[in-house]
Design a protein around this motif. Structure first.
Motif, PDB file in Angstrom:
ATOM      1  N   UNK A  61      -8.023  -3.929  -0.461  1.00  0.00           N
ATOM      2  CA  UNK A  61      -7.483  -4.152   1.011  1.00  0.00           C
ATOM      3  C   UNK A  61      -6.931  -2.589   1.595  1.00  0.00           C
ATOM      4  N   UNK A  62      -6.724  -1.753   0.744  1.00  0.00           N
ATOM      5  CA  UNK A  62      -6.522  -0.353   1.225  1.00  0.00           C
ATOM      6  C   UNK A  62      -7.833  -0.125   1.978  1.00  0.00           C
ATOM      7  N   UNK A  63      -8.775  -0.092   1.609  1.00  0.00           N
ATOM      8  CA  UNK A  63     -10.301   0.083   1.959  1.00  0.00           C
ATOM      9  C   UNK A  63     -10.521  -0.840   3.115  1.00  0.00           C
ATOM     10  N   UNK A  64     -10.255  -1.965   3.287  1.00  0.00           N
ATOM     11  CA  UNK A  64     -10.478  -2.770   4.387  1.00  0.00           C
ATOM     12  C   UNK A  64      -9.744  -2.530   5.499  1.00  0.00           C
ATOM     13  N   UNK A 119      -9.245   9.369   7.242  1.00  0.00           N
ATOM     14  CA  UNK A 119      -8.851  10.120   5.820  1.00  0.00           C
ATOM     15  C   UNK A 119      -7.248   9.877   5.666  1.00  0.00           C
ATOM     16  N   UNK A 120      -6.602  10.560   6.681  1.00  0.00           N
ATOM     17  CA  UNK A 120      -5.160  10.433   6.645  1.00  0.00           C
ATOM     18  C   UNK A 120      -4.642   9.198   6.531  1.00  0.00           C
ATOM     19  N   UNK A 121      -5.200   8.102   7.317  1.00  0.00           N
ATOM     20  CA  UNK A 121      -4.675   6.802   7.418  1.00  0.00           C
ATOM     21  C   UNK A 121      -5.131   6.139   6.248  1.00  0.00           C
ATOM     22  N   UNK A 122      -5.959   6.577   5.403  1.00  0.00           N
ATOM     23  CA  UNK A 122      -6.354   5.963   4.156  1.00  0.00           C
ATOM     24  C   UNK A 122      -5.368   6.337   3.129  1.00  0.00           C
ATOM     25  N   UNK A 123      -4.868   7.720   2.997  1.00  0.00           N
ATOM     26  CA  UNK A 123      -3.815   8.119   2.354  1.00  0.00           C
ATOM     27  C   UNK A 123      -2.436   7.592   2.775  1.00  0.00           C
ATOM     28  N   UNK A 124      -2.286   7.204   4.011  1.00  0.00           N
ATOM     29  CA  UNK A 124      -0.987   6.763   4.557  1.00  0.00           C
ATOM     30  C   UNK A 124      -0.814   5.330   3.904  1.00  0.00           C
ATOM     31  N   UNK A 125      -1.824   4.635   3.677  1.00  0.00           N
ATOM     32  CA  UNK A 125      -1.883   3.218   3.301  1.00  0.00           C
ATOM     33  C   UNK A 125      -1.868   3.145   1.809  1.00  0.00           C
ATOM     34  N   UNK A 126      -2.515   3.995   1.404  1.00  0.00           N
ATOM     35  CA  UNK A 126      -2.654   3.837  -0.342  1.00  0.00           C
ATOM     36  C   UNK A 126      -1.367   4.575  -0.818  1.00  0.00           C
ATOM     37  N   UNK A 127      -1.108   5.756  -0.465  1.00  0.00           N
ATOM     38  CA  UNK A 127       0.060   6.491  -1.064  1.00  0.00           C
ATOM     39  C   UNK A 127      -0.491   6.910  -2.438  1.00  0.00           C
ATOM     40  N   UNK A 173     -10.693   0.858   7.236  1.00  0.00           N
ATOM     41  CA  UNK A 173     -12.024   0.783   7.954  1.00  0.00           C
ATOM     42  C   UNK A 173     -11.745  -0.130   9.241  1.00  0.00           C
ATOM     43  N   UNK A 174     -11.043  -1.202   9.200  1.00  0.00           N
ATOM     44  CA  UNK A 174     -10.551  -2.067  10.313  1.00  0.00           C
ATOM     45  C   UNK A 174     -10.153  -1.485  11.503  1.00  0.00           C
ATOM     46  N   UNK A 175      -8.757  -0.911  11.024  1.00  0.00           N
ATOM     47  CA  UNK A 175      -7.993  -0.200  12.029  1.00  0.00           C
ATOM     48  C   UNK A 175      -8.753   1.165  12.566  1.00  0.00           C
ATOM     49  N   UNK A 176      -9.459   1.873  11.859  1.00  0.00           N
ATOM     50  CA  UNK A 176     -10.063   3.085  12.046  1.00  0.00           C
ATOM     51  C   UNK A 176     -11.431   2.633  13.207  1.00  0.00           C
TER      52      UNK A 176
END
Length: 134
Positions: A74-77, A59-67, A80-83
């Motif tokens: 690509x935000x989603x991928x 969740x926090x990683x997604x927010x960090x990437x998307x802002x 998912x990939x990094x997590x």
């Protein structure tokens, strides 16, 4: 939804929380048990912990990437990939900790938390955008 909007506007908080959760996962994975954990019960506290911690990490990683930007594929991928990669590496790390073993079951539980988090965030963000456009 207010929390999502707040984190998107203050992206540094999401980044700090992502790093803190990643460190917490590493520290907990480094704990040495006094007995072999091969027959560890996968139910209960362990399942809740694995699901929850990777839910929050993603969740926090997604927010960090998307802002504050609109969600792109690509935000989603990347999320998912990094997590999921971090989940696999966490289990690999446990193979070096005495009396700890890597577990595919833990990776599956972690992935369920990751998928749940990204789906929830995706739909909450879409709902937020449609509400703001009214």
């Amino acid at each position: 939804n207010l929390m999502i909007v707040f984190l998107e506007k203050h992206r540094i908080i999401a980044i700090v929380l992502t790093v803190l959760i990643a460190l917490e996962i590493f520290v907990f994975s480094s704990i040495i048990f006094s007995a072999p954990s091969g027959n560890r019960d996968i139910s209960g506290v362990s399942v809740i912990y694995h699901f929850s911690v990777f839910f929050l990490f993603a969740f926090f990683f997604f927010v960090s990437i998307k802002g504050g930007n609109e969600i792109k594929i690509h935000h989603l991928l990347i999320t998912l990939l990094i997590s999921i990669l971090y989940s696999v590496l966490d289990e690999f790390h446990q193979s070096f900790v005495p009396f700890r073993n890597p577990s595919i079951k833990d990776v599956i539980i972690n992935t369920a938390g990751i998928l749940s988090s990204t789906i929830l965030y995706f739909y909450a963000s879409k709902k937020n955008m449609s509400t703001n456009n009214l």
